[in-house]
Design an enzyme around this catalytic site. Structure first.
Site, PDB file in Angstrom:
ATOM      1  N   ASP A  35      74.070  22.337  12.048  1.00 22.91           N
ATOM      2  CA  ASP A  35      72.942  22.571  11.157  1.00 22.91           C
ATOM      3  C   ASP A  35      71.724  22.868  12.041  1.00 22.91           C
ATOM      4  OD1 ASP A  35      72.253  22.187   7.874  1.00 22.91           O
ATOM      5  OD2 ASP A  35      70.611  22.227   9.307  1.00 22.91           O
ATOM      6  N   ILE A  36      70.954  23.848  11.682  1.00 21.09           N
ATOM      7  CA  ILE A  36      69.914  24.239  12.463  1.00 21.09           C
ATOM      8  C   ILE A  36      68.792  22.975  12.450  1.00 21.09           C
ATOM      9  CG2 ILE A  36      68.558  25.526  10.730  1.00 21.09           C
ATOM     10  CD1 ILE A  36      68.315  27.665  13.120  1.00 21.09           C
ATOM     11  N   ASN A  92      75.917  20.596  -1.989  1.00 26.28           N
ATOM     12  CA  ASN A  92      74.612  20.615  -2.767  1.00 26.28           C
ATOM     13  C   ASN A  92      74.787  21.917  -3.448  1.00 26.28           C
ATOM     14  OD1 ASN A  92      73.191  18.621  -1.609  1.00 26.28           O
ATOM     15  ND2 ASN A  92      72.276  19.820   0.102  1.00 26.28           N
ATOM     16  N   GLY A  98      69.171  20.730  -4.477  1.00 26.92           N
ATOM     17  CA  GLY A  98      68.907  21.110  -3.106  1.00 26.92           C
ATOM     18  C   GLY A  98      69.701  22.210  -2.321  1.00 26.92           C
ATOM     19  N   GLN A  99      70.325  22.962  -3.261  1.00 18.42           N
ATOM     20  CA  GLN A  99      71.150  24.445  -2.553  1.00 18.42           C
ATOM     21  C   GLN A  99      70.202  25.175  -2.285  1.00 18.42           C
ATOM     22  OE1 GLN A  99      74.566  25.834  -4.485  1.00 18.42           O
ATOM     23  NE2 GLN A  99      75.015  27.101  -3.150  1.00 18.42           N
ATOM     24  N   HIS A 105      79.292  25.551   1.320  1.00 21.65           N
ATOM     25  CA  HIS A 105      79.102  25.074   2.720  1.00 21.65           C
ATOM     26  C   HIS A 105      79.290  23.484   2.322  1.00 21.65           C
ATOM     27  CE1 HIS A 105      75.006  25.560   1.376  1.00 21.65           C
ATOM     28  NE2 HIS A 105      74.716  24.454   1.885  1.00 21.65           N
ATOM     29  N   HIS A 107      78.318  20.085   3.697  1.00 23.62           N
ATOM     30  CA  HIS A 107      77.673  19.232   4.908  1.00 23.62           C
ATOM     31  C   HIS A 107      78.455  17.951   5.412  1.00 23.62           C
ATOM     32  CE1 HIS A 107      73.474  20.980   4.100  1.00 23.62           C
ATOM     33  NE2 HIS A 107      73.955  21.288   2.743  1.00 23.62           N
TER      34      HIS A 107
HETATM   35  P1  5GP Z   1      71.752  23.629   1.481  1.00 27.21           P
HETATM   36  O1  5GP Z   1      70.177  23.444   1.363  1.00 27.21           O
HETATM   37  O2  5GP Z   1      71.957  25.116   0.976  1.00 27.21           O
HETATM   38  O3  5GP Z   1      72.636  22.540   0.961  1.00 27.21           O
HETATM   39  O4  5GP Z   1      72.069  23.703   2.978  1.00 27.21           O
HETATM   40  C1  5GP Z   1      71.899  24.922   3.881  1.00 27.21           C
HETATM   41  C2  5GP Z   1      71.785  24.381   5.167  1.00 27.21           C
HETATM   42  O5  5GP Z   1      71.722  25.523   6.168  1.00 27.21           O
HETATM   43  C3  5GP Z   1      70.319  23.442   5.221  1.00 27.21           C
HETATM   44  O6  5GP Z   1      70.838  22.353   5.923  1.00 27.21           O
HETATM   45  C4  5GP Z   1      69.734  24.426   6.541  1.00 27.21           C
HETATM   46  O7  5GP Z   1      69.148  23.480   7.532  1.00 27.21           O
HETATM   47  C5  5GP Z   1      70.862  24.954   7.305  1.00 27.21           C
HETATM   48  N1  5GP Z   1      70.570  26.482   7.689  1.00 27.21           N
HETATM   49  C6  5GP Z   1      69.495  27.274   7.256  1.00 27.21           C
HETATM   50  N2  5GP Z   1      69.346  28.309   8.061  1.00 27.21           N
HETATM   51  C7  5GP Z   1      70.361  28.225   9.085  1.00 27.21           C
HETATM   52  C8  5GP Z   1      70.521  28.702  10.287  1.00 27.21           C
HETATM   53  O8  5GP Z   1      69.992  30.076  10.523  1.00 27.21           O
HETATM   54  N3  5GP Z   1      71.517  28.354  10.988  1.00 27.21           N
HETATM   55  C9  5GP Z   1      72.049  27.067  10.972  1.00 27.21           C
HETATM   56  N4  5GP Z   1      72.963  26.654  11.534  1.00 27.21           N
HETATM   57  N5  5GP Z   1      71.827  26.321   9.790  1.00 27.21           N
HETATM   58  C10 5GP Z   1      70.950  26.977   8.850  1.00 27.21           C
END
Ligand code: 5GP
Ligand code: ZN
Length: 119
Positions: A35-36, A92, A98-99, A105, A107
């Protein structure tokens, strides 16, 4: 259509190699990358290579790939050596949970303690 690449999807672009990512594992059906914005010492995202908007949509469409994602989540934890102490697999689902990226995906979070209930 479910499973098909979406040109406006960040994780479809990462799967295609069009956006760089720190890839830690890859199979025919899945990709795992860091994750970034990590929320724990280990914070890896495991995605199906095919596009589904969330985990339940993936599960409804393809049980085998759903199992692949979960198995790979466990392999990531073992590879990062957080399986012994425990780790969390989070999907999520929906804005209120929080998605933010609408490509299914998992985590995989580990390397620190976690509270319950989650925030
Ligand atoms: P969500 O919030 O949808 O459950 O998770 C999305 C995740 O993607 C977040 O934890 C966010 O930090 C990660 N993310 C967003 N943009 C990027 C990216 O460009 N590269 C990577 N490796 N992770 C990302
Ligand atoms: Zn996608």
């Amino acid at each position: 259509m479910a499973g098909e690449r979406q040109d406006d999807c960040l994780f479809c672009k990462i799967v295609a190699g069009e956006v760089p990512a720190d890839v830690v594992r890859e199979t025919d059906t899945t990709l795992a990358f860091r994750d970034i914005n990590p929320q724990a010492p280990t914070h890896v995202l495991v995605v199906p290579k095919a596009h589904y908007r969330d985990a339940a949509s993936l599960a409804a469409a393809d049980a085998r790939v759903t199992a692949d994602v979960l198995r790979e989540a466990g392999e990531v934890a073992a590879q990062d050596r957080v399986d012994g102490t425990g780790y969390r697999i989070v999907f999520n689902t929906g804005t209120g949970a929080g998605q933010t990226v609408w490509h299914a995906h998992a985590h995989v979070l580990g390397g620190r303690g976690f509270n319950w209930p989650p925030g």
